[in-house]
Structures are given as C-alpha cells and as structure tokens.
Motif scaffolding. Structure first.
Motif, PDB file in Angstrom:
ATOM      1  N   ARG A  65       0.953  -1.218   0.038  1.00  0.00           N
ATOM      2  CA  ARG A  65      -0.058   0.106   0.018  1.00  0.00           C
ATOM      3  C   ARG A  65       0.778   1.146   0.093  1.00  0.00           C
ATOM      4  NH1 ARG A  65      -3.403   0.987   4.606  1.00  0.00           N
ATOM      5  NH2 ARG A  65      -2.990  -1.077   5.361  1.00  0.00           N
ATOM      6  N   PHE A  66       0.634   2.147  -1.065  1.00  0.00           N
ATOM      7  CA  PHE A  66       1.509   3.154  -1.185  1.00  0.00           C
ATOM      8  C   PHE A  66       0.818   4.529  -0.761  1.00  0.00           C
ATOM      9  CE2 PHE A  66       4.009  -0.017  -3.203  1.00  0.00           C
ATOM     10  CZ  PHE A  66       5.063   0.240  -3.034  1.00  0.00           C
ATOM     11  N   THR A  67       0.730   5.154   0.251  1.00  0.00           N
ATOM     12  CA  THR A  67       0.325   6.407   0.642  1.00  0.00           C
ATOM     13  C   THR A  67       0.989   7.408  -0.018  1.00  0.00           C
ATOM     14  OG1 THR A  67       1.609   6.589   2.756  1.00  0.00           O
ATOM     15  CG2 THR A  67      -0.813   5.257   2.878  1.00  0.00           C
ATOM     16  N   ALA A  68       0.692   8.779   0.154  1.00  0.00           N
ATOM     17  CA  ALA A  68       1.392   9.911  -0.304  1.00  0.00           C
ATOM     18  C   ALA A  68       2.880  10.028   0.436  1.00  0.00           C
ATOM     19  CB  ALA A  68       0.386  11.281  -0.075  1.00  0.00           C
ATOM     20  N   GLY A  69       2.595   9.865   1.703  1.00  0.00           N
ATOM     21  CA  GLY A  69       3.917   9.907   2.486  1.00  0.00           C
ATOM     22  C   GLY A  69       4.853   9.016   2.033  1.00  0.00           C
ATOM     23  N   TRP A  70       4.468   7.844   1.539  1.00  0.00           N
ATOM     24  CA  TRP A  70       5.554   6.734   1.257  1.00  0.00           C
ATOM     25  C   TRP A  70       5.961   7.168  -0.237  1.00  0.00           C
ATOM     26  CZ3 TRP A  70       8.362   3.037   3.493  1.00  0.00           C
ATOM     27  CH2 TRP A  70       7.887   2.607   4.684  1.00  0.00           C
ATOM     28  N   ILE A  71       5.100   7.480  -1.040  1.00  0.00           N
ATOM     29  CA  ILE A  71       5.685   8.192  -2.169  1.00  0.00           C
ATOM     30  C   ILE A  71       6.791   9.128  -2.164  1.00  0.00           C
ATOM     31  CG2 ILE A  71       4.888   9.182  -4.667  1.00  0.00           C
ATOM     32  CD1 ILE A  71       2.223   7.464  -4.176  1.00  0.00           C
ATOM     33  N   LEU A  72       6.339   9.982  -1.364  1.00  0.00           N
ATOM     34  CA  LEU A  72       7.358  11.080  -1.108  1.00  0.00           C
ATOM     35  C   LEU A  72       8.687  10.567  -0.549  1.00  0.00           C
ATOM     36  CD1 LEU A  72       7.487  14.313  -1.100  1.00  0.00           C
ATOM     37  CD2 LEU A  72       6.883  14.088   1.492  1.00  0.00           C
ATOM     38  N   PHE A  73       8.557   9.705   0.386  1.00  0.00           N
ATOM     39  CA  PHE A  73       9.702   9.107   0.993  1.00  0.00           C
ATOM     40  C   PHE A  73      10.750   8.346  -0.099  1.00  0.00           C
ATOM     41  CE2 PHE A  73      11.545   5.063   2.214  1.00  0.00           C
ATOM     42  CZ  PHE A  73      12.691   5.555   3.119  1.00  0.00           C
ATOM     43  N   SER A 125      10.516   8.884  -3.538  1.00  0.00           N
ATOM     44  CA  SER A 125      11.016   9.856  -4.393  1.00  0.00           C
ATOM     45  C   SER A 125      12.033  10.501  -3.714  1.00  0.00           C
ATOM     46  CB  SER A 125       9.819  11.060  -4.551  1.00  0.00           C
ATOM     47  OG  SER A 125       8.598  10.294  -4.985  1.00  0.00           O
ATOM     48  N   LEU A 126      12.148  11.129  -2.585  1.00  0.00           N
ATOM     49  CA  LEU A 126      13.315  11.876  -1.871  1.00  0.00           C
ATOM     50  C   LEU A 126      14.710  10.902  -1.938  1.00  0.00           C
ATOM     51  CD1 LEU A 126      11.685  13.880   1.041  1.00  0.00           C
ATOM     52  CD2 LEU A 126      13.009  14.545  -0.961  1.00  0.00           C
ATOM     53  N   THR A 127      14.268   9.537  -1.292  1.00  0.00           N
ATOM     54  CA  THR A 127      15.668   8.901  -1.319  1.00  0.00           C
ATOM     55  C   THR A 127      16.132   8.466  -2.739  1.00  0.00           C
ATOM     56  OG1 THR A 127      13.969   6.991  -0.808  1.00  0.00           O
ATOM     57  CG2 THR A 127      15.011   7.666   0.974  1.00  0.00           C
ATOM     58  N   THR A 128      15.314   8.248  -3.497  1.00  0.00           N
ATOM     59  CA  THR A 128      15.872   7.913  -4.811  1.00  0.00           C
ATOM     60  C   THR A 128      16.538   9.222  -5.557  1.00  0.00           C
ATOM     61  OG1 THR A 128      13.652   6.369  -5.051  1.00  0.00           O
ATOM     62  CG2 THR A 128      15.058   7.101  -7.221  1.00  0.00           C
ATOM     63  N   ILE A 129      16.018  10.454  -5.266  1.00  0.00           N
ATOM     64  CA  ILE A 129      16.847  11.460  -5.801  1.00  0.00           C
ATOM     65  C   ILE A 129      18.070  11.592  -4.992  1.00  0.00           C
ATOM     66  CG2 ILE A 129      16.728  14.067  -5.957  1.00  0.00           C
ATOM     67  CD1 ILE A 129      13.702  13.953  -6.190  1.00  0.00           C
ATOM     68  N   ILE A 130      18.079  11.490  -3.826  1.00  0.00           N
ATOM     69  CA  ILE A 130      19.455  11.634  -3.131  1.00  0.00           C
ATOM     70  C   ILE A 130      20.212  10.603  -3.520  1.00  0.00           C
ATOM     71  CG2 ILE A 130      20.625  11.644  -0.637  1.00  0.00           C
ATOM     72  CD1 ILE A 130      17.867  12.760   0.274  1.00  0.00           C
ATOM     73  N   LEU A 131      19.963   9.284  -3.688  1.00  0.00           N
ATOM     74  CA  LEU A 131      20.565   8.101  -4.227  1.00  0.00           C
ATOM     75  C   LEU A 131      21.217   8.315  -5.588  1.00  0.00           C
ATOM     76  CD1 LEU A 131      21.729   5.135  -3.838  1.00  0.00           C
ATOM     77  CD2 LEU A 131      19.886   4.448  -4.725  1.00  0.00           C
ATOM     78  N   ILE A 132      20.323   8.929  -6.500  1.00  0.00           N
ATOM     79  CA  ILE A 132      20.864   9.343  -7.769  1.00  0.00           C
ATOM     80  C   ILE A 132      21.997  10.383  -7.717  1.00  0.00           C
ATOM     81  CG2 ILE A 132      20.128  10.592 -10.234  1.00  0.00           C
ATOM     82  CD1 ILE A 132      17.483   8.739  -9.559  1.00  0.00           C
ATOM     83  N   GLY A 182      20.554   3.261   1.825  1.00  0.00           N
ATOM     84  CA  GLY A 182      19.935   2.129   3.330  1.00  0.00           C
ATOM     85  C   GLY A 182      18.415   2.385   3.635  1.00  0.00           C
ATOM     86  N   ALA A 183      17.874   3.671   3.489  1.00  0.00           N
ATOM     87  CA  ALA A 183      16.744   3.727   3.786  1.00  0.00           C
ATOM     88  C   ALA A 183      15.764   3.431   2.834  1.00  0.00           C
ATOM     89  CB  ALA A 183      16.446   5.741   3.677  1.00  0.00           C
ATOM     90  N   LEU A 184      16.206   3.368   1.357  1.00  0.00           N
ATOM     91  CA  LEU A 184      15.399   2.897   0.324  1.00  0.00           C
ATOM     92  C   LEU A 184      15.078   1.268   0.626  1.00  0.00           C
ATOM     93  CD1 LEU A 184      14.201   4.375  -1.808  1.00  0.00           C
ATOM     94  CD2 LEU A 184      16.300   3.602  -3.273  1.00  0.00           C
ATOM     95  N   VAL A 185      16.316   0.561   0.965  1.00  0.00           N
ATOM     96  CA  VAL A 185      16.135  -0.869   1.096  1.00  0.00           C
ATOM     97  C   VAL A 185      15.062  -1.097   2.363  1.00  0.00           C
ATOM     98  CG1 VAL A 185      17.291  -2.980   1.897  1.00  0.00           C
ATOM     99  CG2 VAL A 185      18.440  -1.315   0.215  1.00  0.00           C
ATOM    100  N   PHE A 228      11.587  -3.027   1.875  1.00  0.00           N
ATOM    101  CA  PHE A 228      11.401  -4.390   2.417  1.00  0.00           C
ATOM    102  C   PHE A 228       9.901  -4.079   3.233  1.00  0.00           C
ATOM    103  CE2 PHE A 228      11.451  -6.972   6.041  1.00  0.00           C
ATOM    104  CZ  PHE A 228      12.158  -8.099   5.868  1.00  0.00           C
ATOM    105  N   MET A 229       9.811  -2.696   3.794  1.00  0.00           N
ATOM    106  CA  MET A 229       8.485  -2.678   4.486  1.00  0.00           C
ATOM    107  C   MET A 229       7.209  -2.798   3.826  1.00  0.00           C
ATOM    108  SD  MET A 229       9.175   0.223   7.351  1.00  0.00           S
ATOM    109  CE  MET A 229       7.628   0.200   8.040  1.00  0.00           C
ATOM    110  N   LYS A 230       7.452  -2.473   2.347  1.00  0.00           N
ATOM    111  CA  LYS A 230       6.508  -2.543   1.389  1.00  0.00           C
ATOM    112  C   LYS A 230       6.045  -4.003   0.841  1.00  0.00           C
ATOM    113  CE  LYS A 230       4.801   0.529   2.360  1.00  0.00           C
ATOM    114  NZ  LYS A 230       3.336   0.619   3.027  1.00  0.00           N
ATOM    115  N   VAL A 231       7.143  -4.877   1.034  1.00  0.00           N
ATOM    116  CA  VAL A 231       6.875  -6.100   0.520  1.00  0.00           C
ATOM    117  C   VAL A 231       6.877  -7.421   1.524  1.00  0.00           C
ATOM    118  CG1 VAL A 231       7.874  -6.132  -1.679  1.00  0.00           C
ATOM    119  CG2 VAL A 231       9.182  -6.288   0.152  1.00  0.00           C
TER     120      VAL A 231
END
Lengths: 437, 72
Positions: free
Chosen positions: A17-25, A27-34, A409-412, A416-419
């Motif tokens: 289940r992806f809430t707005a908060g999760w999508i923001l999380f 997105s942010l972690t992916t941008i920082i990772l990139i 690390g945060a992304l992993v 994990f929490m989503k699967v």
C-alpha cells in the motif's frame, strides 16, 4: 471474487500500500541516491583529486577520509542488531521479539552500506574487488573485515532473516497476495508443523550461540585496522578493538531505537505491535553501552595526555584545543547529554519514546564524531616524520556520495516494509507449542 | 539424510577455510616477500568456506524430515 485492491488492503502492516507519505519518501531517497551515484561517477572520471583526500605528509592531507569514517560507522552500527536478536533468542526474551526482524535487517543493511563505502574509497573499485578475492592477505586486519565481516556476519544475518521469515511468508501466501511466487519461494515449503517449529527453534538457538563470538571477533578487526599500526600516534594501542565494539554497540542500539520509533509511528497498528517494554529494553541497553563508550573515551584521552612523547602530545593538542576541538567537544557533549537523558528516564522508570529518540540521535551523532576523530587526526597531526600538520575536510563530492549511501539504506528499509512484515506476525510462543504438543 | 548433509557442509566448509587460510598466509615464510598467497584465489577459498558453513543451517531446516507430517 476478491479484487487485487481488496487483497492488498487486507495484507498486514501496509504491505503493497503506497500512501502519499510513502511516495514522497521513495521519491526523496531515490533522488538523493541518484545524486550520490552521479557524484561517484564524477569522482571516478575526475580522480580522487575532487575529494578532500591528499597524501599524508608530502601533500599535508589524509588518505582515509569521510568514506573510511563511514565504513567504521556503518559496520559498527551493524553489531547491535544481530547480537540483540541472538541475546533475545538464547535467553528467550519475548519482549524483544517484535523488533527482531528490524534489528537483523539493520545489521544486513548497515553492513552492506559499510562495505559499499569500502569499495567507494578505492580509487579503482573493480580492480580492488578482483584483487581482493585473488590476493588479500590474512596478515592484514582487513582480511578479517572482508572475510569474517563481509562473508560471515552478513551471511549470518541473511540466514537469520530468511529462516525467521519463512513462517510469515507462508501466512502471507494464505492471504493470496500479488506476486505470490515471491512469498512461496521465501516460505520454501514451510507448513508450520511441530517438527519444523522445533527444528527452527534449534537452528536459531545454535546460530545465536555462534553469533556472539563471530560478531565480536569480526568487528574487532575493524578496531585492529588502526590498533596494530605501530607508526601512527593515536592509533596504536590495545584499546582500539574493544573501544570499537563498545561504540559500535552504542551506535547500533541508538540507530535501532530511532528505526523502531519510526516504524511504530509509520505503521497503523505500530503502537500495539511495539509496546513500551521494547523501548525500556533498548533504553537500558543503550545506557549501559553509552556509559561504557564514555569510559573508554576518558581512558583513551587520559592515556594520550599523560606524559606522552612528542607526536602523541601534538595529536592530543589538535584534538583538545586544535582544529578538531569542536568535533571532539561536541561529540563528547552529545554523548554525555544522551547519557543524562537516559539516566533521567531510568530514574523516573518511564521510557518515553520522544526523549529516547533524542538521546539516541545525540549518541549516534557522537559516534560519527568519534569515528571521525579516530580516522582523521592521526593522519594529519600524527606524523612521526617532521612534516607540517596537515588538513582534511570532505568536499561536496564526498558528502553527496555518503548521502547517497544513507539514501540507499533508507530505500532498502522502505522497500522491505512494502513487501514483507517488518514486525513478525503473531507467532507461537513456547507455551503454545507445549500446549499443542 | 538431513543431518548428514548438514554435517558434510560444515566439514567441507571447515576444510575450505583451513586450506584457504594456510595457502593465503604461508606459515614459516622467512621474509615478507615470501608471504604472498601460494596461489591466486586462495583467500576466496576461505570466504567460500565461511559461506558453506553458514549455509548448513538453511539446509538443515529446508531438507525434509521423517516427522514433518505432524501438523501443529
């Protein structure tokens, strides 16, 4: 017929289940990772001259910089999770069961990130990795890091994670989730029979017995990397190994507290799943580990200050009143502050989540400062040869790469929490098993 | 069968670790120059040994047993 949406909603702990908060999380972690990856590519193309690292002495710099600081920090953080779970298994501490998966995941993720930092620190990572497998020498303390830590502790945590998750995977299969093949694969035929349960209990018990010495020996090699270097004031000494372990325990527990608080907040049923007893345990253990870390710091400082020869004295001056003084005193103040907060909570007998998180963040930040002071000053101010004192400060490239590591690390954790349930689903207690029998 | 496989994995892992270690760090070398691994890849044997030993619990749990059908 049940629709996919309905099925997803019925999965526990917000899986899928992806809430707005999760999508923001994400997105942010992916941008920082990139950004981190781009910074690393830039460094690979331009050379390490874009970092703050320079040769020791001749160029007045440090060859081990922020990346090695993060290696020490992340590998240190990994200690607490696995040891805590092993402790809970051996002594049957049911109160810590809700965070067992989170703790082991913290070990696996922080170890992976720490090892990534090692690779990033190499000028030519590919060549470094290949040569390591071909020629790494046991005479080096790094041998322990790459074998016992990388292969041993990481493998153990993955085995723990896999075996402890089989029952939950089986339960999830029964809930008919999307991507069922994944959960079937993880359950790998588990049927929750008495025999399987007893076998699992036996395996986890003996693995837990193995974990204590394995983790302590493996992680001591991180301290030995510095402790056995004779010609480097501030590093050489018998305390480096134990000091590394003690600070590792404190920083690992601090990170576990922060993560537990986040998970408790994020999950709808977090408060009921993670009771206050968990924080009481973690707070008490963090207090003990932090007090021990403070003791080690004071002993090390006293030794460094007391009638030491020239090079050690210059290093002590650099730490206490020189260019590193602000990091030293800030780190010490944060550690003391964290301990005071924990002592106050212990005295009151109430372990509030908010003060515990404040103490944990302070102690974790203090651990980063301590790792920085272990790695850097001895290179810039601990020369035995008559060079002028050096200087090191990380560049934006190093900060970006390290931020990328944190984001990874945060992304992993997020993925994990989503699967998979980050908190084990209701399991059978020993009493229930006995009752069944 | 399950126990034999597990024991075998532990033993094979231990042998790999010992062989890998002894060949990575030749004991009794008279100088540092002679202390290189005896053959390229010897350290990998040590690492593989650790992984094999730690995979033993997985096999112990996953391989079927005679009394598996007793459902709890």
């Amino acid at each position: 017929m049940v629709t996919d949406t309905k099925v997803k909603k019925s999965l526990p702990q917000g899986i899928g289940r992806f809430t707005a908060g999760w999508i923001l999380f994400f997105s942010l972690t992916t941008i920082i990772l990139i950004v981190g990856i781009l910074a690393f590519i830039y460094e690979s193309q331009m050379g390490m001259t874009v970092t703050g690292m320079r040769d020791i002495g001749t160029q007045g710099g440090a060859t081990w910089g922020l990346y090695v600081v993060m290696v020490e920090y992340f590998i240190g953080v990994s200690l607490a999770g696995l040891v805590l779970v092993a402790f809970a298994n051996v002594f049957d501490v049911m109160s810590l069961r809700p965070i067992s998966r989170l703790a082991v995941l913290l070990t696996a993720v922080s170890l992976t990130v720490g090892l990534m930092a090692v690779v990033i620190d190499l000028g030519n990572p590919i060549r470094g990795i290949i040569n390591m497998f071909l020629y790494v020498r046991p005479q080096s303390a790094f041998f322990g890091t790459f074998t016992l830590v990388a292969a041993g502790v990481l493998m153990t945590s993955l085995v723990f994670l896999f075996l402890n998750g089989r029952r939950d995977a089986m339960l999830l299969v029964e809930m008919d989730p999307p991507r069922q093949w994944f959960y079937r694969l993880w359950a790998s035929g588990y049927r929750d029979t008495d025999a399987e349960w007893e076998r699992h209990r036996r395996v986890i018990f003996w693995l837990s017995i193995l974990v204590g010495p394995l983790v302590v020996i493996a992680l001591s090699t991180e301290g030995l990397v510095f402790g056995i270097q004779v010609g480097r004031p501030g590093w050489f000494g018998a305390l480096q190994g134990p000091d590394f372990i003690v600070l590792a325990a404190a920083s690992g527990l601090a990170n576990l507290i922060v993560l537990t608080a986040i998970v408790r907040k994020v999950l709808d049923t977090g408060t009921s799943l993670i009771g206050s007893i968990v924080f009481k345990w973690l707070g008490g253990l963090l207090l003990a580990a932090s007090a021990a870390a403070l003791y080690f710091q004071i002993v090390a400082l006293f030794t460094l200050l007391y009638a030491t020869p020239g090079a050690e004295r210059r290093l002590a001056d650099a730490l206490i009143r020189g260019p590193y003084a602000w990091i030293f005193w800030l780190g010490l103040a944060l550690l003391v502050f964290g301990i005071v907060v924990l002592v106050v909570q212990a005295a009151r007998g109430t372990w509030g989540v908010a003060p515990l998180v404040v103490a944990a963040v302070a102690i974790s930040t203090s651990a980063v400062a301590e790792r920085y002071l272990t790695v850097i000053p001895s290179q810039t101010h601990g020369m035995m040869l008559p060079y002028e004192p050096g200087y090191y400060f990380p560049t934006w490239v190093e900060f970006a790469v390290v931020a990328g590591l944190f984001a990874f690390g945060a992304l992993v954790f997020g993925i994990f929490m989503k699967v998979f349930p980050i908190i084990p689903l209701k399991s059978r207690t020993k009493q229930e098993v006995l009752a069944d029998a | 069968m399950r126990r034999i496989v597990t024991l075998l994995l532990v033993l094979v892992g231990l042998v790999l670790m010992v062989v890998g270690y002894l060949n990575s760090a030749p004991w009794g070398a008279s100088s540092v120059a002679d202390s290189n691994p005896l053959f390229a890849g010897a350290p990998t044997l040590f690492i593989v040994g650790i992984v094999v030993i730690l995979s033993a619990p997985v096999f112990y749990e996953l391989l079927p047993s005679r009394d598996d059908d007793r459902v709890g």
